[in-house]
Design a protein around this motif. Structure first.
Motif, PDB file in Angstrom:
ATOM      1  N   THR A  49      -1.224  74.368  38.578  1.00  0.00           N
ATOM      2  CA  THR A  49      -1.571  73.061  38.015  1.00  0.00           C
ATOM      3  C   THR A  49      -2.436  72.244  38.984  1.00  0.00           C
ATOM      4  N   GLN A  78       9.162  79.413  29.805  1.00  0.00           N
ATOM      5  CA  GLN A  78       8.070  78.869  30.614  1.00  0.00           C
ATOM      6  C   GLN A  78       6.743  79.487  30.201  1.00  0.00           C
ATOM      7  N   GLN A  81       5.251  77.798  27.355  1.00  0.00           N
ATOM      8  CA  GLN A  81       4.837  76.405  27.614  1.00  0.00           C
ATOM      9  C   GLN A  81       3.339  76.247  27.879  1.00  0.00           C
ATOM     10  N   TYR A  82       2.664  77.333  28.225  1.00  0.00           N
ATOM     11  CA  TYR A  82       1.254  77.212  28.601  1.00  0.00           C
ATOM     12  C   TYR A  82       0.318  77.753  27.532  1.00  0.00           C
ATOM     13  N   CYS A 108      -4.930  79.088  25.345  1.00  0.00           N
ATOM     14  CA  CYS A 108      -4.484  78.175  26.394  1.00  0.00           C
ATOM     15  C   CYS A 108      -4.311  76.771  25.818  1.00  0.00           C
ATOM     16  N   ASN A 109      -3.266  76.051  26.256  1.00  0.00           N
ATOM     17  CA  ASN A 109      -3.089  74.678  25.762  1.00  0.00           C
ATOM     18  C   ASN A 109      -3.513  73.628  26.789  1.00  0.00           C
ATOM     19  N   ARG A 111      -2.579  73.195  29.970  1.00  0.00           N
ATOM     20  CA  ARG A 111      -1.609  72.708  30.965  1.00  0.00           C
ATOM     21  C   ARG A 111      -1.763  73.352  32.338  1.00  0.00           C
ATOM     22  N   VAL A 112      -2.697  74.288  32.483  1.00  0.00           N
ATOM     23  CA  VAL A 112      -2.985  74.774  33.840  1.00  0.00           C
ATOM     24  C   VAL A 112      -4.374  74.281  34.226  1.00  0.00           C
ATOM     25  N   ILE A 125      -0.968  85.387  31.257  1.00  0.00           N
ATOM     26  CA  ILE A 125       0.327  85.017  31.845  1.00  0.00           C
ATOM     27  C   ILE A 125       1.253  86.222  31.882  1.00  0.00           C
ATOM     28  N   PRO A 143       4.175  76.912  37.737  1.00  0.00           N
ATOM     29  CA  PRO A 143       3.547  78.181  37.398  1.00  0.00           C
ATOM     30  C   PRO A 143       2.648  78.569  38.578  1.00  0.00           C
TER      31      PRO A 143
END
Ligand code: TXA
Ligand code: MG
Length: 314
Positions: A49, A78, A81-82, A108-109, A111-112, A125, A143
């Protein structure tokens, strides 16, 4: 430029384990780069992140900026979550193979950090299967983006020694989890389409995936050459210091050895079929008949041959 630093070798033998993991956790939280063990190969980890931390990975490894990194997490929850728009077969794959040597490329959303995915709208991932790294991931609660912990182009590292050969002085620490169990990288599977597509082969095979999803596609070499879906396929990989010639049977092997020796070249031979004596070869290694043994030893053997010792590997 990478400033020189002293790279700490963090041992994980019983009494040192807790303190070493704790130290790795604090470095990672500070945005530093730490090499970590996994079941496949060692990874070069940083907070996924934190854009600046990720830049440190690209710099240390001399990796091209357009080649995205794999994100490592501890659990299925987890992992999800991404990602967004996750297809139903992905959960089936996770239940079957994770933790384990498989990477899922998902939508991908955001969040990284952007540089983890090299600006793509997908993210790779996986959940590594290694007790030390599992503990590390649970404690760090971040992450971790981690490409293989080699200098770009070199064979991947399967021990802490290999990591030090390439990266000593360029990263904060290496967490020594011993030699890796599998020895080659995870299978990378594009899960954004209706049918999963294998982008990079690995220990989880095509038939393993078919057993779970019922179908799988492989990237054709034409696709690889024109528009690689997996940007990493554009670059040279796993290159030892000297040229390597691949032959498909014993007759071809002997012919090639003889030819190279006639050119006065020092020859190393890597055998996968059976142990044999190869006349005039400078060195001969038998990897074992089992593919699991061959995978486990391959990179170590490739790294062991330097241009000081041999001129060609067959
Ligand atoms: O076993 C492994 O996968 C090891 C350990 C450390 O986890 N990691 C590893 O990372 O091999 P690396 O960076 O050496 O290889 C990652 C590969 C590259 O070919 C990259 O292009 C591809 O995965 N990749 C990563 N994210 C991707 C994405 N969003 N879309 C397509 N390919 C992706
Ligand atoms: Mg790599």
């Amino acid at each position: 430029r990478v400033g020189r630093m002293k790279t700490e070798w963090l041992q994980t033998t019983s009494e040192k384990r807790k303190a070493s993991i704790k130290k790795a956790v604090s470095y990672l939280k500070e945005g530093k780069v730490v090499a970590i063990p996994t079941e496949t190969v060692y990874g070069l980890a940083a907070d996924a992140t934190n854009e600046e931390a990720i830049n440190n990975i690209f710099r240390a490894k001399e990796r091209p900026q357009d080649n995205p990194l794999i994100v490592h997490v501890a659990t299925k929850e987890q992992l999800l979550q991404y990602a967004t728009h996750v297809r139903p077969y992905v959960e089936a794959l996770i239940d079957a193979f994770s933790p384990g040597p498989i990477t899922y490329v998902l939508r991908c959303n955001g969040r990284v950090a952007n540089n983890v995915t090299a600006g793509l709208d997908t993210v790779g991932i996986r959940i590594p299967d290694h007790d030390i790294t599992e503990e590390l991931l649970k404690e760090v609660r971040l992450p971790l983006a981690a490409p293989s912990a080699n200098l770009s182009g070199r064979p991947s590292p399967t021990s802490a020694q290999h990591v030090m050969e390439d990266l000593s002085g360029k990263i904060a620490a290496v967490l020594d989890g011993g030699p890796t169990e599998i020895g080659i990288e995870s299978t990378v599977v594009d899960c954004t389409e209706e049918v999963p597509i294998i982008l990079r082969p690995g220990a989880i095979t095509k038939s393993d995936i078919i057993q779970v999803v019922g179908k799988v596609a492989e990237q054709t070499s034409a696709q690889t050459n024109e528009t690689p879906r997996s940007p990493g396929q554009k670059y040279v990989h796993y290159a030892p210091e000297v040229p390597l010639i691949l032959v498909c049977d014993h007759a071809r092997l002997l012919e090639t050895v003889e030819k190279e020796i006639n050119f006065s070249r020092r020859v190393a031979v890597i055998l996968t079929n059976e142990e044999r004596d190869i006349k005039h070869a400078t060195d001969v290694v038998f990897l074992g008949k089992e593919s699991t043994h061959q995978m486990q030893k391959l990179y170590d053997v490739l790294r062991s041959y330097t241009k000081h010792d041999v001129d060609v590997i067959i």
